[in-house]
Scaffold this motif. Sequence first.
Motif, PDB file in Angstrom:
ATOM      1  N   GLY A  10       0.860   4.833   3.331  1.00 11.86           N
ATOM      2  CA  GLY A  10       0.779   4.075   2.093  1.00 11.86           C
ATOM      3  C   GLY A  10      -0.634   3.985   1.563  1.00 11.86           C
ATOM      4  N   SER A  11      -0.800   3.189   0.523  1.00  9.85           N
ATOM      5  CA  SER A  11      -2.106   3.080  -0.141  1.00  9.85           C
ATOM      6  C   SER A  11      -2.960   1.952   0.409  1.00  9.85           C
ATOM      7  N   GLY A  12      -2.330   0.974   1.055  1.00 14.67           N
ATOM      8  CA  GLY A  12      -3.082  -0.174   1.546  1.00 14.67           C
ATOM      9  C   GLY A  12      -3.388  -1.203   0.476  1.00 14.67           C
ATOM     10  N   ARG A  13      -3.065  -0.890  -0.777  1.00 18.41           N
ATOM     11  CA  ARG A  13      -3.309  -1.834  -1.867  1.00 18.41           C
ATOM     12  C   ARG A  13      -2.195  -2.878  -1.922  1.00 18.41           C
ATOM     13  N   PRO A  14      -2.445  -4.010  -2.566  1.00 20.82           N
ATOM     14  CA  PRO A  14      -1.381  -5.023  -2.701  1.00 20.82           C
ATOM     15  C   PRO A  14      -0.219  -4.463  -3.517  1.00 20.82           C
ATOM     16  N   CYS A  15       0.993  -4.742  -3.079  1.00 19.28           N
ATOM     17  CA  CYS A  15       2.190  -4.317  -3.804  1.00 19.28           C
ATOM     18  C   CYS A  15       2.196  -4.974  -5.183  1.00 19.28           C
ATOM     19  N   GLY A  22       2.989  -8.428  -3.564  1.00 21.38           N
ATOM     20  CA  GLY A  22       1.606  -8.722  -3.186  1.00 21.38           C
ATOM     21  C   GLY A  22       1.235  -8.332  -1.776  1.00 21.38           C
ATOM     22  N   ARG A  23       2.193  -7.946  -0.938  1.00 20.17           N
ATOM     23  CA  ARG A  23       1.867  -7.529   0.421  1.00 20.17           C
ATOM     24  C   ARG A  23       1.240  -6.136   0.403  1.00 20.17           C
ATOM     25  N   PRO A  24       0.360  -5.822   1.344  1.00 21.14           N
ATOM     26  CA  PRO A  24      -0.238  -4.478   1.387  1.00 21.14           C
ATOM     27  C   PRO A  24       0.833  -3.404   1.565  1.00 21.14           C
ATOM     28  N   VAL A  25       0.680  -2.307   0.845  1.00 25.31           N
ATOM     29  CA  VAL A  25       1.630  -1.194   0.948  1.00 25.31           C
ATOM     30  C   VAL A  25       1.232  -0.353   2.156  1.00 25.31           C
ATOM     31  N   ALA A  46      -0.074   8.086  -0.569  1.00 25.58           N
ATOM     32  CA  ALA A  46      -1.409   7.498  -0.631  1.00 25.58           C
ATOM     33  C   ALA A  46      -1.662   6.776  -1.939  1.00 25.58           C
ATOM     34  N   ASP A  47      -0.848   7.044  -2.973  1.00 22.77           N
ATOM     35  CA  ASP A  47      -1.030   6.363  -4.256  1.00 22.77           C
ATOM     36  C   ASP A  47       0.109   5.389  -4.542  1.00 22.77           C
ATOM     37  N   SER A  48       0.847   4.981  -3.494  1.00 24.54           N
ATOM     38  CA  SER A  48       1.979   4.077  -3.680  1.00 24.54           C
ATOM     39  C   SER A  48       1.510   2.737  -4.245  1.00 24.54           C
ATOM     40  N   ALA A  49       2.210   2.260  -5.274  1.00 22.68           N
ATOM     41  CA  ALA A  49       1.881   0.980  -5.882  1.00 22.68           C
ATOM     42  C   ALA A  49       2.830  -0.125  -5.443  1.00 22.68           C
ATOM     43  N   TYR A  50       3.973   0.246  -4.813  1.00 22.16           N
ATOM     44  CA  TYR A  50       4.970  -0.755  -4.418  1.00 22.16           C
ATOM     45  C   TYR A  50       5.422  -0.494  -2.983  1.00 22.16           C
ATOM     46  N   ALA A  70      11.648   0.682  -3.080  1.00 19.10           N
ATOM     47  CA  ALA A  70      12.362   0.791  -4.348  1.00 19.10           C
ATOM     48  C   ALA A  70      12.740  -0.574  -4.906  1.00 19.10           C
ATOM     49  N   ALA A  71      13.025  -1.539  -4.024  1.00 18.12           N
ATOM     50  CA  ALA A  71      13.405  -2.877  -4.496  1.00 18.12           C
ATOM     51  C   ALA A  71      12.254  -3.536  -5.237  1.00 18.12           C
ATOM     52  N   CYS A  72      11.055  -3.445  -4.686  1.00 20.12           N
ATOM     53  CA  CYS A  72       9.884  -4.027  -5.355  1.00 20.12           C
ATOM     54  C   CYS A  72       9.594  -3.296  -6.659  1.00 20.12           C
ATOM     55  N   ARG A  73       9.770  -1.983  -6.658  1.00 19.42           N
ATOM     56  CA  ARG A  73       9.539  -1.219  -7.886  1.00 19.42           C
ATOM     57  C   ARG A  73      10.512  -1.654  -8.979  1.00 19.42           C
ATOM     58  N   GLN A  74      11.769  -1.876  -8.609  1.00 19.69           N
ATOM     59  CA  GLN A  74      12.770  -2.307  -9.583  1.00 19.69           C
ATOM     60  C   GLN A  74      12.481  -3.712 -10.092  1.00 19.69           C
ATOM     61  N   LYS A  75      12.062  -4.621  -9.189  1.00 26.54           N
ATOM     62  CA  LYS A  75      11.724  -5.977  -9.610  1.00 26.54           C
ATOM     63  C   LYS A  75      10.567  -5.961 -10.612  1.00 26.54           C
ATOM     64  N   ALA A  76       9.563  -5.128 -10.343  1.00 37.86           N
ATOM     65  CA  ALA A  76       8.420  -5.047 -11.254  1.00 37.86           C
ATOM     66  C   ALA A  76       8.840  -4.502 -12.608  1.00 37.86           C
TER      67      ALA A  76
END
Length: 234
Positions: A108-113, A117-120, A125-129, A132-138
């Motif tokens: 993952g990217s290590g950035r906050p989802c 908000g949890r780390p990915v 390496a460029d994952s933002a979520y 799929a559930a978090c991506r859909q919620k966003a």
Amino acid sequence: MSAGPACLVDGVVKRKRRAVFGTFLICQDCYLKGAPDPVTGRTRSQAARQTDGAWWLDLTGRGEVLAPEPCLACGIVVVRRAERLLRGVTCSRACRTSLTRRRNGGRGSGRPCGSCGRPVMSGRADSAYCDAACRQKAYRRRVADRAAEASVDRATDPVAELLTALEPYVVRLDGGVSQALYKALYLVYAAHLHGDPAAALAELASMNADRVKIPDTDDGRRLRAALRAISSPA
């Protein structure tokens, strides 16, 4: 597909009722039949570059033709052109994604989802979520925010809503409205282009929004509501 390397080409693939432009694999025999003439350099006719489900233009890439190389993700031997930003040969979007995940080790990217908000900690390496559930919620949150912003804008500025509602009939020319209404809408649109739409609203405001001829569609109902707001502002 015949034995031997496959050719990665740019072209159009027929999918159900629509045609989609993209990259796909064809056998080398089919490519050579439709490839530019090696002597004259002229492009072959479309009939030589077409099958029942697709037609292609040329090899993917912008440089010279590379020697056959195996796809770094699945191993299939591919022929394509060179690309300045090409890090390695892949045969499809799925293989590019698989290669990216493999290079990153699926950490993952290590950035906050962007949703919880949890780390990915898994995926590309460029994952933002996270998943799929978090991506859909966003996505749903963005849609709801845009709808809320649009409703606020329409409530505070009926002229802006009218300018949006008239576009299908003045810009796209969908038709279905009366000639008198079309002329009045066009005058407002033209005045808007010159920076002062309010100057042309008098004729629209004098019309009966409930009796004027407008199609009973989503666009028509939106236009009728906008006319009501103009003729009897809050």
